[in-house]
Design a protein around this motif. Structure first.
Motif, PDB file in Angstrom:
ATOM      1  N   GLN A   6      -2.445-103.848  76.936  1.00  0.00           N
ATOM      2  CA  GLN A   6      -3.911-103.650  77.034  1.00  0.00           C
ATOM      3  C   GLN A   6      -4.641-104.657  78.087  1.00  0.00           C
ATOM      4  O   GLN A   6      -4.189-105.864  77.942  1.00  0.00           O
ATOM      5  CB  GLN A   6      -4.462-103.409  75.667  1.00  0.00           C
ATOM      6  CG  GLN A   6      -3.915-102.188  75.017  1.00  0.00           C
ATOM      7  CD  GLN A   6      -4.891-102.020  73.940  1.00  0.00           C
ATOM      8  OE1 GLN A   6      -5.483-102.845  73.239  1.00  0.00           O
ATOM      9  NE2 GLN A   6      -4.966-100.958  73.344  1.00  0.00           N
ATOM     10  N   VAL A   7      -5.688-104.273  78.268  1.00  0.00           N
ATOM     11  CA  VAL A   7      -6.905-105.415  78.890  1.00  0.00           C
ATOM     12  C   VAL A   7      -7.837-105.891  77.860  1.00  0.00           C
ATOM     13  O   VAL A   7      -8.174-105.472  76.829  1.00  0.00           O
ATOM     14  CB  VAL A   7      -7.762-104.420  79.814  1.00  0.00           C
ATOM     15  CG1 VAL A   7      -8.681-105.154  80.576  1.00  0.00           C
ATOM     16  CG2 VAL A   7      -6.831-103.564  80.941  1.00  0.00           C
ATOM     17  N   GLN A   8      -7.806-107.360  78.090  1.00  0.00           N
ATOM     18  CA  GLN A   8      -8.697-107.999  77.234  1.00  0.00           C
ATOM     19  C   GLN A   8      -9.973-108.204  78.242  1.00  0.00           C
ATOM     20  O   GLN A   8      -9.862-108.681  79.542  1.00  0.00           O
ATOM     21  CB  GLN A   8      -8.044-109.302  76.934  1.00  0.00           C
ATOM     22  CG  GLN A   8      -7.146-109.469  76.058  1.00  0.00           C
ATOM     23  CD  GLN A   8      -5.599-108.912  76.508  1.00  0.00           C
ATOM     24  OE1 GLN A   8      -5.450-109.252  77.635  1.00  0.00           O
ATOM     25  NE2 GLN A   8      -5.099-107.704  75.711  1.00  0.00           N
ATOM     26  N   LEU A   9     -11.074-108.069  77.548  1.00  0.00           N
ATOM     27  CA  LEU A   9     -12.392-108.077  78.335  1.00  0.00           C
ATOM     28  C   LEU A   9     -13.496-108.964  77.751  1.00  0.00           C
ATOM     29  O   LEU A   9     -13.536-109.148  76.419  1.00  0.00           O
ATOM     30  CB  LEU A   9     -13.066-106.686  78.171  1.00  0.00           C
ATOM     31  CG  LEU A   9     -12.128-105.713  78.701  1.00  0.00           C
ATOM     32  CD1 LEU A   9     -12.872-104.270  78.193  1.00  0.00           C
ATOM     33  CD2 LEU A   9     -11.882-105.464  80.224  1.00  0.00           C
ATOM     34  N   VAL A  10     -14.218-109.716  78.731  1.00  0.00           N
ATOM     35  CA  VAL A  10     -15.320-110.702  78.181  1.00  0.00           C
ATOM     36  C   VAL A  10     -16.465-110.465  78.985  1.00  0.00           C
ATOM     37  O   VAL A  10     -16.435-110.609  80.235  1.00  0.00           O
ATOM     38  CB  VAL A  10     -14.698-112.156  78.528  1.00  0.00           C
ATOM     39  CG1 VAL A  10     -15.710-113.024  78.080  1.00  0.00           C
ATOM     40  CG2 VAL A  10     -13.313-112.442  77.623  1.00  0.00           C
ATOM     41  N   GLU A  11     -17.433-110.277  78.400  1.00  0.00           N
ATOM     42  CA  GLU A  11     -18.807-109.953  78.964  1.00  0.00           C
ATOM     43  C   GLU A  11     -19.389-111.350  78.979  1.00  0.00           C
ATOM     44  O   GLU A  11     -19.511-111.992  78.332  1.00  0.00           O
ATOM     45  CB  GLU A  11     -19.528-108.876  78.060  1.00  0.00           C
ATOM     46  CG  GLU A  11     -18.842-107.443  77.910  1.00  0.00           C
ATOM     47  CD  GLU A  11     -18.349-107.379  76.758  1.00  0.00           C
ATOM     48  OE1 GLU A  11     -18.100-106.357  76.081  1.00  0.00           O
ATOM     49  OE2 GLU A  11     -17.920-108.392  76.150  1.00  0.00           O
ATOM     50  N   SER A  12     -20.576-111.285  80.160  1.00  0.00           N
ATOM     51  CA  SER A  12     -21.327-112.362  80.299  1.00  0.00           C
ATOM     52  C   SER A  12     -22.570-111.709  80.968  1.00  0.00           C
ATOM     53  O   SER A  12     -22.839-110.688  81.555  1.00  0.00           O
ATOM     54  CB  SER A  12     -20.694-113.456  80.945  1.00  0.00           C
ATOM     55  OG  SER A  12     -20.469-113.291  82.343  1.00  0.00           O
TER      56      SER A  12
END
Length: 124
Positions: A1-7
């Motif tokens: 799966q993809v790990q996502l981090v928003e900023s």
């Protein structure tokens, strides 16, 4: 799966602009459609925008059309949401999500990986 981090979230005034960034880790980013959703206080999570794996199809919620713009850079494993002419009703936590496949999706149930969210507050 993809790990996502928003900023990129923050406190701005009505009419201002912000650019949200979602950085992904994992091998499947470039073959995954991506989306942005938001959840305002006391409301359900709602669709904002989505983009196919190759960027050839893009969609927006009516409430953000012609103000928000989604893009992606597969070489950088990043998807962006440029938000212009912000309104107080845009205040929400914004989430980046990776879809189950490469084509166009807008239903949250079709997204399998989610970031932790970034808060956007627009004052009047």
């Amino acid at each position: 799966q993809v790990q996502l981090v928003e900023s990129g979230g923050g406190l701005v005034q009505a009419g201002d602009s912000l650019r949200l960034t979602c950085t992904a880790s994992g091998r499947t980013f470039s073959s995954s459609a991506m989306g942005w959703f938001r959840q305002a206080p006391g409301k359900e999570r709602e669709f904002v925008s989505a983009i196919t794996w190759n960027g050839f199809r893009i969609g927006y919620a009516d409430s953000v059309k012609e103000r928000f713009f989604i893009s992606r850079d597969n070489a950088k494993n990043t998807v962006y949401l440029q938000m212009n002419s912000l309104k107080p009703e845009d205040t929400a936590v914004y989430y980046c999500a990776a879809a189950k496949g490469r084509y166009y999706y807008s239903d949250p149930d079709d997204f399998v990986s989610w970031g932790q969210g970034t808060r956007v507050t627009v004052s009047s």
